[in-house]
Write a protein that holds these residues in place. Structure first.
Motif, mmCIF file in Angstrom:
data_model
loop_
_atom_site.group_PDB
_atom_site.id
_atom_site.type_symbol
_atom_site.label_atom_id
_atom_site.label_comp_id
_atom_site.label_asym_id
_atom_site.label_seq_id
_atom_site.Cartn_x
_atom_site.Cartn_y
_atom_site.Cartn_z
ATOM 1 N N VAL A 1 0.840 -1.207 0.000
ATOM 2 C CA VAL A 1 0.000 0.000 0.000
ATOM 3 C C VAL A 1 0.871 1.251 0.000
ATOM 4 C CG1 VAL A 1 -1.638 1.346 1.374
ATOM 5 C CG2 VAL A 1 -1.993 -1.113 1.073
ATOM 6 N N ALA A 2 1.951 1.238 0.775
ATOM 7 C CA ALA A 2 2.858 2.387 0.831
ATOM 8 C C ALA A 2 3.474 2.659 -0.537
ATOM 9 C CB ALA A 2 3.949 2.145 1.868
ATOM 10 N N VAL A 3 3.871 1.606 -1.221
ATOM 11 C CA VAL A 3 4.499 1.768 -2.538
ATOM 12 C C VAL A 3 3.496 2.299 -3.559
ATOM 13 C CG1 VAL A 3 5.537 0.514 -4.458
ATOM 14 C CG2 VAL A 3 6.273 0.027 -2.115
ATOM 15 N N VAL A 4 2.285 1.721 -3.566
ATOM 16 C CA VAL A 4 1.297 2.078 -4.596
ATOM 17 C C VAL A 4 0.666 3.437 -4.322
ATOM 18 C CG1 VAL A 4 -0.890 1.409 -5.666
ATOM 19 C CG2 VAL A 4 0.830 -0.335 -5.133
ATOM 20 N N PHE A 5 0.137 3.624 -3.119
ATOM 21 C CA PHE A 5 -0.612 4.846 -2.821
ATOM 22 C C PHE A 5 0.264 5.945 -2.227
ATOM 23 C CE2 PHE A 5 -3.740 1.413 -2.718
ATOM 24 C CZ PHE A 5 -4.701 1.918 -3.596
ATOM 25 N N GLY A 6 1.406 5.560 -1.679
ATOM 26 C CA GLY A 6 2.340 6.562 -1.178
ATOM 27 C C GLY A 6 3.342 7.006 -2.226
ATOM 28 N N ARG A 7 3.289 6.354 -3.376
ATOM 29 C CA ARG A 7 4.138 6.728 -4.515
ATOM 30 C C ARG A 7 5.605 6.826 -4.076
ATOM 31 N NH1 ARG A 7 1.557 11.923 -7.189
ATOM 32 N NH2 ARG A 7 3.009 11.352 -8.843
ATOM 33 N N ILE A 8 6.104 5.734 -3.538
ATOM 34 C CA ILE A 8 7.463 5.710 -3.013
ATOM 35 C C ILE A 8 8.065 4.334 -3.267
ATOM 36 C CG2 ILE A 8 6.711 4.981 -0.711
ATOM 37 C CD1 ILE A 8 8.953 6.733 0.459
ATOM 38 N N GLY A 9 9.346 4.290 -3.536
ATOM 39 C CA GLY A 9 10.022 3.010 -3.720
ATOM 40 C C GLY A 9 10.122 2.240 -2.423
ATOM 41 N N LEU A 10 10.054 0.914 -2.518
ATOM 42 C CA LEU A 10 10.096 0.078 -1.318
ATOM 43 C C LEU A 10 11.400 0.277 -0.554
ATOM 44 C CD1 LEU A 10 8.875 -2.116 0.455
ATOM 45 C CD2 LEU A 10 9.867 -3.825 -1.089
ATOM 46 N N GLY A 11 12.529 0.311 -1.273
ATOM 47 C CA GLY A 11 13.810 0.502 -0.602
ATOM 48 C C GLY A 11 13.882 1.837 0.118
ATOM 49 N N HIS A 12 13.376 2.880 -0.530
ATOM 50 C CA HIS A 12 13.370 4.210 0.088
ATOM 51 C C HIS A 12 12.510 4.216 1.349
ATOM 52 C CE1 HIS A 12 12.720 8.843 -0.533
ATOM 53 N NE2 HIS A 12 13.244 8.543 0.630
ATOM 54 N N PHE A 13 11.331 3.613 1.262
ATOM 55 C CA PHE A 13 10.430 3.592 2.416
ATOM 56 C C PHE A 13 11.044 2.828 3.587
ATOM 57 C CE2 PHE A 13 6.979 1.804 4.945
ATOM 58 C CZ PHE A 13 6.218 2.932 5.217
ATOM 59 N N LEU A 14 11.623 1.665 3.321
ATOM 60 C CA LEU A 14 12.223 0.864 4.392
ATOM 61 C C LEU A 14 13.423 1.574 5.012
ATOM 62 C CD1 LEU A 14 12.001 -2.724 2.858
ATOM 63 C CD2 LEU A 14 10.647 -1.794 4.745
ATOM 64 N N ALA A 15 14.240 2.216 4.168
ATOM 65 C CA ALA A 15 15.400 2.936 4.699
ATOM 66 C C ALA A 15 14.958 4.106 5.563
ATOM 67 C CB ALA A 15 16.274 3.422 3.547
ATOM 68 N N ALA A 16 13.914 4.817 5.115
ATOM 69 C CA ALA A 16 13.430 5.961 5.875
ATOM 70 C C ALA A 16 12.774 5.532 7.184
ATOM 71 C CB ALA A 16 12.438 6.762 5.030
ATOM 72 N N SER A 17 12.059 4.410 7.163
ATOM 73 C CA SER A 17 11.312 3.968 8.346
ATOM 74 C C SER A 17 12.136 3.086 9.276
ATOM 75 C CB SER A 17 10.065 3.189 7.903
ATOM 76 O OG SER A 17 9.272 3.948 7.024
ATOM 77 N N GLY A 18 13.298 2.633 8.831
ATOM 78 C CA GLY A 18 14.078 1.652 9.585
ATOM 79 C C GLY A 18 14.314 1.999 11.044
#
Length: 440
Positions: free
Chosen positions: A266-283
């Motif tokens: 959902v984060a990737v599709v509706f948040g328009r963000i790459g999975l790697g970027h999201f995981l690195a930011a949220s880590g």
């Protein structure tokens, strides 16, 4: 940049220590009971007398926990509804955030029912282990929903929505009626003037906080209560109950892991963000979640990472994330329904569509009311009402509480993942941000 976890409060540290003691008490009870049984089908003589006393004491402790459920859920729901109404009144941004929270929580609830039933059908409970786990609560029956309602009588479900006597409904464990009344009362209170509403909300907030203190006091005796119940299980069923408990932990954790993976999608599709970027930011926020098992403790890190690494404005991060911690717990219906579905399967109860809907609606309401504390405090107050709404016995819950320390890690991990997803979606909806790079 290294982000340090905020210091853990004395209450959180004490509860973490308590969870270790409760788990140790569970293991000790199973081992002592299994050894005392001496390989016989049923213990005899003095062992039976000692078991009878301990089982009654354990049941007394369980009754003390059950005593807190109705007033706690009533108070927390009224305060939770008031908090949502106050947040929505702050403007368009809060309203958009609440809409995102609502859609995600409904999605999670539907997923919870499908995943819970699917996992239990694919990987069923071992009959011998199940019988052993139920050994100390064999005399209990389901409460709150009769057999007709459990099979599939949708009309029986509708009748439980609006009881004609709220006190009688509470005394009969008809929790769905209490939940509907609490929601209606809370929304009605929001129509009062601020001067009239404030004392009403303050009263229920004080009641809720008082009941939480009472729950903490009761949990002080949790090691003894769990030991007494586990001893009975060990005496009647030997060591096979340990396998059933391990199976339970696996089912609940797998349900939550599935939700976390879907939340990332959902984060990737509706948040328009790459999975790697999201995981690195949220880590770092996820690391704090695992170490503290508290969404509240993770909040400062979530705000920092959303602002500095997810590209969310400081204003939106500062409003949406605290609101999410207060009223949005996406893993709550998933974990809680997984527990209830497991207990129903354990007792051989077939759940009809009406009861599943009742459980889902109660799970959504409980997710609003549940407090941001480690699961040892909120476990019974969150799971108990759903079990009662579905007509599922609650006697085995103290044994499951003993191993809650493991699923609780995934609860918090999933909630923090959902919070970071929600704030990104809200920010994209407000600004129309360009997609973030796939990796960073």
């Amino acid at each position: 940049m290294t982000v340090l976890a905020p210091p853990r409060s004395p209450v959180t540290r004490a509860l973490s220590s308590l969870s270790v003691l409760v788990l140790a008490a569970l293991i000790a009870g199973l081992v002592v009971g299994g050894l005392a049984a001496g390989g016989e089908a049923e213990p005899h003589g003095a062992v039976v007398s000692a078991l009878s006393v301990l089982e009654k004491l354990g049941q007394t402790w369980l009754n003390a926990l059950r005593l807190t459920v109705m007033p706690l859920i009533l108070a927390l729901l009224v305060v939770g509804v008031a908090a949502i109404a106050d947040a929505a009144a702050t403007g368009r941004l809060a309203a958009r955030a609440l809409m995102v929270f609502g859609l995600l929580i409904v999605f999670a609830t539907v997923y919870a029912i499908i995943a819970g039933l699917g996992l239990l059908n694919l990987w069923g409970i071992d009959p011998e282990g199940g019988r052993a786990l139920l050994a100390s609560v064999a005399g209990q029956t389901a409460a709150g929903v009769d057999e007709a309602a459990r099979t599939d009588a949708f009309s029986a479900f509708l009748k439980t929505l609006l009881p004609n006597n709220i006190v009688k409904a509470a005394s009969e464990d008809s929790v769905l009626g209490v939940v509907v009344f609490a929601l209606a009362f809370g929304f009605a209170a929001t129509r009062l003037t601020p001067e009239s509403r404030r004392p009403v909300v303050d009263l229920f907030r004080s009641v809720g906080e008082t009941m939480i203190v009472l729950v903490r006091w009761i949990l002080v005796a949790a090691p003894f209560g769990v030991f007494a119940l586990a001893l009975g299980v060990g005496l009647h069923g030997g060591f096979s109950a340990a396998g059933a408990l391990g199976h339970y932990v696996a089912i609940v954790c797998l349900s939550q892991i599935g939700l976390i993976l879907l939340t990332l999608l959902v984060a990737v599709v509706f948040g328009r963000i790459g999975l790697g970027h999201f995981l690195a930011a949220s880590g770092p926020a996820l690391a704090v979640a695992v170490s503290t098992q508290s969404s509240i403790a993770s909040l400062p890190v979530m705000i920092e990472r959303a602002r500095d690494n997810l590209g969310v404005s400081a204003e939106r991060a500062g409003l949406v994330l605290p609101l999410a911690v207060a009223v949005f717990r996406m893993t709550s219906p998933v974990a809680n329904l997984a527990v209830c579905l497991y207990v129903a399967k354990l007792h051989g109860i077939d759940l009809g569509i009406g009861v599943l809907i009742a459980g889902g609606l109660t799970a959504i309401a409980v997710s609003i009311a549940s407090v941001g504390l480690p699961g040892q405090v909120s476990f019974f107050a969150s799971v108990g009402p759903i079990c009662l709404a579905m007509g599922v016995p609650v006697g085995v819950l103290p044994l499951l509480l003993a191993v809650e320390v493991i699923p609780d890690i995934f609860r918090t991990l999933g909630n923090v993942t959902a919070d970071m997803t929600a704030v990104r979606i809200v920010d994209v909806g407000e600004t129309g941000n360009e997609p973030a790079p796939a990796d960073s």
